[in-house]
Design an enzyme around this catalytic site. Structure first.
Site, PDB file in Angstrom:
ATOM      1  N   ARG A  34      24.174 -19.272  46.649  1.00  0.00           N
ATOM      2  CA  ARG A  34      23.645 -18.930  47.969  1.00  0.00           C
ATOM      3  C   ARG A  34      24.122 -19.862  49.073  1.00  0.00           C
ATOM      4  O   ARG A  34      23.771 -19.656  50.232  1.00  0.00           O
ATOM      5  CB  ARG A  34      22.109 -18.929  47.924  1.00  0.00           C
ATOM      6  CG  ARG A  34      21.583 -17.878  46.994  1.00  0.00           C
ATOM      7  CD  ARG A  34      20.106 -18.027  46.685  1.00  0.00           C
ATOM      8  NE  ARG A  34      19.748 -17.096  45.601  1.00  0.00           N
ATOM      9  CZ  ARG A  34      19.971 -17.334  44.307  1.00  0.00           C
ATOM     10  NH1 ARG A  34      20.494 -18.473  43.907  1.00  0.00           N
ATOM     11  NH2 ARG A  34      19.658 -16.424  43.406  1.00  0.00           N
ATOM     12  N   GLN A 101      19.494 -25.596  35.813  1.00  0.00           N
ATOM     13  CA  GLN A 101      19.713 -24.148  35.912  1.00  0.00           C
ATOM     14  C   GLN A 101      21.188 -23.836  35.688  1.00  0.00           C
ATOM     15  O   GLN A 101      21.570 -22.674  35.684  1.00  0.00           O
ATOM     16  CB  GLN A 101      19.297 -23.649  37.303  1.00  0.00           C
ATOM     17  CG  GLN A 101      17.840 -23.918  37.630  1.00  0.00           C
ATOM     18  CD  GLN A 101      17.547 -23.694  39.113  1.00  0.00           C
ATOM     19  OE1 GLN A 101      17.291 -22.584  39.554  1.00  0.00           O
ATOM     20  NE2 GLN A 101      17.597 -24.761  39.888  1.00  0.00           N
ATOM     21  N   ASP A 104      27.085 -24.881  33.019  1.00  0.00           N
ATOM     22  CA  ASP A 104      28.450 -25.412  32.935  1.00  0.00           C
ATOM     23  C   ASP A 104      28.603 -26.600  31.994  1.00  0.00           C
ATOM     24  O   ASP A 104      29.729 -27.047  31.744  1.00  0.00           O
ATOM     25  CB  ASP A 104      28.973 -25.770  34.334  1.00  0.00           C
ATOM     26  CG  ASP A 104      28.047 -26.734  35.091  1.00  0.00           C
ATOM     27  OD1 ASP A 104      27.434 -27.625  34.456  1.00  0.00           O
ATOM     28  OD2 ASP A 104      27.953 -26.589  36.326  1.00  0.00           O
ATOM     29  N   HIS A 119      18.788 -21.827  31.820  1.00  0.00           N
ATOM     30  CA  HIS A 119      19.511 -20.560  31.993  1.00  0.00           C
ATOM     31  C   HIS A 119      20.616 -20.384  30.967  1.00  0.00           C
ATOM     32  O   HIS A 119      21.529 -19.586  31.157  1.00  0.00           O
ATOM     33  CB  HIS A 119      20.068 -20.449  33.426  1.00  0.00           C
ATOM     34  CG  HIS A 119      19.000 -20.256  34.470  1.00  0.00           C
ATOM     35  ND1 HIS A 119      19.235 -20.355  35.816  1.00  0.00           N
ATOM     36  CD2 HIS A 119      17.672 -19.967  34.349  1.00  0.00           C
ATOM     37  CE1 HIS A 119      18.099 -20.130  36.487  1.00  0.00           C
ATOM     38  NE2 HIS A 119      17.142 -19.906  35.616  1.00  0.00           N
ATOM     39  N   CYS A 155      28.314  -9.530  11.728  1.00  0.00           N
ATOM     40  CA  CYS A 155      27.698  -8.192  11.614  1.00  0.00           C
ATOM     41  C   CYS A 155      28.371  -7.168  12.513  1.00  0.00           C
ATOM     42  O   CYS A 155      27.927  -6.032  12.568  1.00  0.00           O
ATOM     43  CB  CYS A 155      26.209  -8.278  11.946  1.00  0.00           C
ATOM     44  SG  CYS A 155      25.851  -8.361  13.708  1.00  0.00           S
ATOM     45  N   ASP A 235      24.424 -34.556  50.848  1.00  0.00           N
ATOM     46  CA  ASP A 235      25.321 -34.176  49.768  1.00  0.00           C
ATOM     47  C   ASP A 235      24.904 -34.956  48.520  1.00  0.00           C
ATOM     48  O   ASP A 235      24.787 -36.181  48.555  1.00  0.00           O
ATOM     49  CB  ASP A 235      26.755 -34.537  50.173  1.00  0.00           C
ATOM     50  CG  ASP A 235      27.779 -33.960  49.204  1.00  0.00           C
ATOM     51  OD1 ASP A 235      27.579 -34.072  47.983  1.00  0.00           O
ATOM     52  OD2 ASP A 235      28.779 -33.414  49.688  1.00  0.00           O
ATOM     53  N   VAL A 236      24.702 -34.232  47.427  1.00  0.00           N
ATOM     54  CA  VAL A 236      24.241 -34.905  46.198  1.00  0.00           C
ATOM     55  C   VAL A 236      25.252 -35.923  45.674  1.00  0.00           C
ATOM     56  O   VAL A 236      24.864 -36.903  45.031  1.00  0.00           O
ATOM     57  CB  VAL A 236      23.914 -33.895  45.079  1.00  0.00           C
ATOM     58  CG1 VAL A 236      22.658 -33.097  45.414  1.00  0.00           C
ATOM     59  CG2 VAL A 236      25.090 -32.987  44.774  1.00  0.00           C
TER      60      VAL A 236
HETATM   61  P1  OAD Z   1      21.954 -21.767  44.847  1.00  0.00           P
HETATM   62  O1  OAD Z   1      23.342 -21.379  45.142  1.00  0.00           O
HETATM   63  O2  OAD Z   1      20.881 -20.791  45.121  1.00  0.00           O
HETATM   64  O3  OAD Z   1      21.580 -23.089  45.648  1.00  0.00           O
HETATM   65  C1  OAD Z   1      22.459 -24.188  45.675  1.00  0.00           C
HETATM   66  C2  OAD Z   1      22.025 -25.090  46.812  1.00  0.00           C
HETATM   67  O4  OAD Z   1      22.801 -26.272  46.743  1.00  0.00           O
HETATM   68  C3  OAD Z   1      22.227 -24.488  48.193  1.00  0.00           C
HETATM   69  O5  OAD Z   1      21.043 -24.650  48.941  1.00  0.00           O
HETATM   70  C4  OAD Z   1      23.387 -25.316  48.785  1.00  0.00           C
HETATM   71  O6  OAD Z   1      23.257 -25.530  50.159  1.00  0.00           O
HETATM   72  C5  OAD Z   1      23.211 -26.617  48.049  1.00  0.00           C
HETATM   73  N1  OAD Z   1      24.447 -27.400  47.865  1.00  0.00           N
HETATM   74  C6  OAD Z   1      25.691 -26.986  47.572  1.00  0.00           C
HETATM   75  N2  OAD Z   1      26.534 -28.009  47.417  1.00  0.00           N
HETATM   76  C7  OAD Z   1      25.799 -29.136  47.633  1.00  0.00           C
HETATM   77  C8  OAD Z   1      26.103 -30.530  47.624  1.00  0.00           C
HETATM   78  N3  OAD Z   1      27.339 -30.988  47.360  1.00  0.00           N
HETATM   79  N4  OAD Z   1      25.094 -31.403  47.894  1.00  0.00           N
HETATM   80  C9  OAD Z   1      23.836 -30.957  48.171  1.00  0.00           C
HETATM   81  N5  OAD Z   1      23.498 -29.642  48.179  1.00  0.00           N
HETATM   82  C10 OAD Z   1      24.462 -28.750  47.901  1.00  0.00           C
HETATM   83  O7  OAD Z   1      21.943 -22.274  43.327  1.00  0.00           O
HETATM   84  P2  OAD Z   1      20.681 -22.471  42.359  1.00  0.00           P
HETATM   85  O8  OAD Z   1      19.487 -22.919  43.111  1.00  0.00           O
HETATM   86  O9  OAD Z   1      21.141 -23.261  41.217  1.00  0.00           O
HETATM   87  O10 OAD Z   1      20.649 -17.946  37.860  1.00  0.00           O
HETATM   88  O11 OAD Z   1      20.466 -20.978  41.888  1.00  0.00           O
HETATM   89  C11 OAD Z   1      19.506 -20.689  40.935  1.00  0.00           C
HETATM   90  C12 OAD Z   1      19.936 -19.553  40.064  1.00  0.00           C
HETATM   91  O12 OAD Z   1      20.353 -18.437  40.867  1.00  0.00           O
HETATM   92  C13 OAD Z   1      21.156 -19.815  39.227  1.00  0.00           C
HETATM   93  O13 OAD Z   1      20.878 -20.589  38.081  1.00  0.00           O
HETATM   94  C14 OAD Z   1      21.576 -18.433  38.844  1.00  0.00           C
HETATM   95  C15 OAD Z   1      21.389 -17.713  40.157  1.00  0.00           C
HETATM   96  O14 OAD Z   1      20.922 -16.431  40.023  1.00  0.00           O
HETATM   97  C16 OAD Z   1      21.075 -17.208  36.849  1.00  0.00           C
HETATM   98  O15 OAD Z   1      22.237 -16.888  36.733  1.00  0.00           O
HETATM   99  C17 OAD Z   1      20.000 -16.819  35.889  1.00  0.00           C
HETATM  100 ZN    ZN Z   2      25.813 -10.525  14.541  1.00  0.00          ZN
END
Ligand code: OAD
Ligand code: ZN
Length: 249
Positions: A34, A101, A104, A119, A155, A235-236
């Protein structure tokens, strides 16, 4: 500064738990969902739904091969400073668990041991019929060669990446473990996640309700931001090494 205050809370805490999202891996070249240039700008989330897999497993695998080829053309994905800082906090005795979540495997590659993958993992595939799990690479190889969908050696059932698709339950044991960790945390760090996907997104609230100091590190605000004790918009790869440094001082 906030980083010093958070470092103090971590030093005083008995149990520190981190929840990570795709934002910790963007600096390793893996797109988030996102954020800016996220996966949802190029792909329909319905392509990642279990119904899509059920109705067309061969097409699902074919898309996956293409998506992974486009995302990692050099094939060289390595942990970055954010993964490393979390691994170092753990080995120095300050961090109990990383609930991730991400699929990788980069936390483990960086040396983290207490990792809960809620996940699933891209490193494995699971048979839809007998539930056996296998290394993903041979199945990926077969899919790349056009053997679609790859099937189980035991299987002949259809293999599925061992990652959670929309419409699927989370792995029960991992979810229960991560809930228990959140309930028990004195400091809860939510890093690189938009905190929009349940049930992972509820873990910071669970921790805060049980009295944890809630710390967010993310480039943008999240639905949990107003509950956070510290809401670091950073930034993380920059903030987590600084935090690790401040904890050690
Ligand atoms: P998102 O893509 O929803 O959120 C990632 C967040 O990290 C965003 O708010 C970015 O602004 C921020 N971001 C990116 N790079 C950054 C950096 N270098 N430093 C700080 N912030 C940074 O990802 P998740 O929250 O992990 O699920 O998404 C949750 C789940 O949505 C995923 O695990 C996946 C997806 O559907 C499944 O596939 C089941
Ligand atoms: Zn099998």
């Amino acid at each position: 500064s906030d980083v010093r205050a958070v470092a103090g809370a971590i030093r005083d805490a008995e149990t520190v738990v981190a929840l990570t999202g795709a934002g910790v891996s963007t600096a390793s070249g893996i797109p988030d969902f996102r954020g800016e240039d996220g996966i949802w700008e190029r792909h329909d989330p319905m392509d990642f739904h279990i119904d899509r897999f059920r109705s067309d497993p061969g097409g699902f695998w074919d898309d996956r091969v293409k998506l992974l080829a486009a995302a990692f053309d050099d094939g060289n994905v390595a942990p970055n400073a954010a993964h490393e800082a979390l691994a170092e906090l753990e080995s120095a005795g300050y961090l109990d668990t990383v609930v991730t979540q991400n699929i990788d495997g980069l936390h483990q590659d960086a040396g983290s041991e207490g990792v809960i993958e809620i996940h699933g993992s891209a490193a494995r595939v699971v048979c839809r019929d007998c539930s056996r799990r296998f290394d993903a690479e041979p199945a990926m190889e077969r899919a790349r060669d056009g053997d679609l969908p790859p099937t189980c050696d035991d299987c002949d059932g259809t293999l599925k990446p061992d990652t959670v698709l929309f419409g699927e339950q989370l792995p029960e044991h991992a979810l229960m473990q991560s809930q228990a960790k959140a309930e028990n945390a004195d400091v809860f760090l939510a890093v690189g996640s938009s905190l929009t996907v349940q049930p992972a997104a509820s873990l910071p609230r669970v921790a805060a309700e049980r009295g944890a100091t809630l710390v967010l590190v993310n480039l943008e605000s999240t639905p949990v931001s107003e509950r956070a004790d510290y809401d670091l918009r950073a930034d993380v790869t920059e903030a987590l090494p600084r935090l690790r440094q401040a904890v050690k001082e």
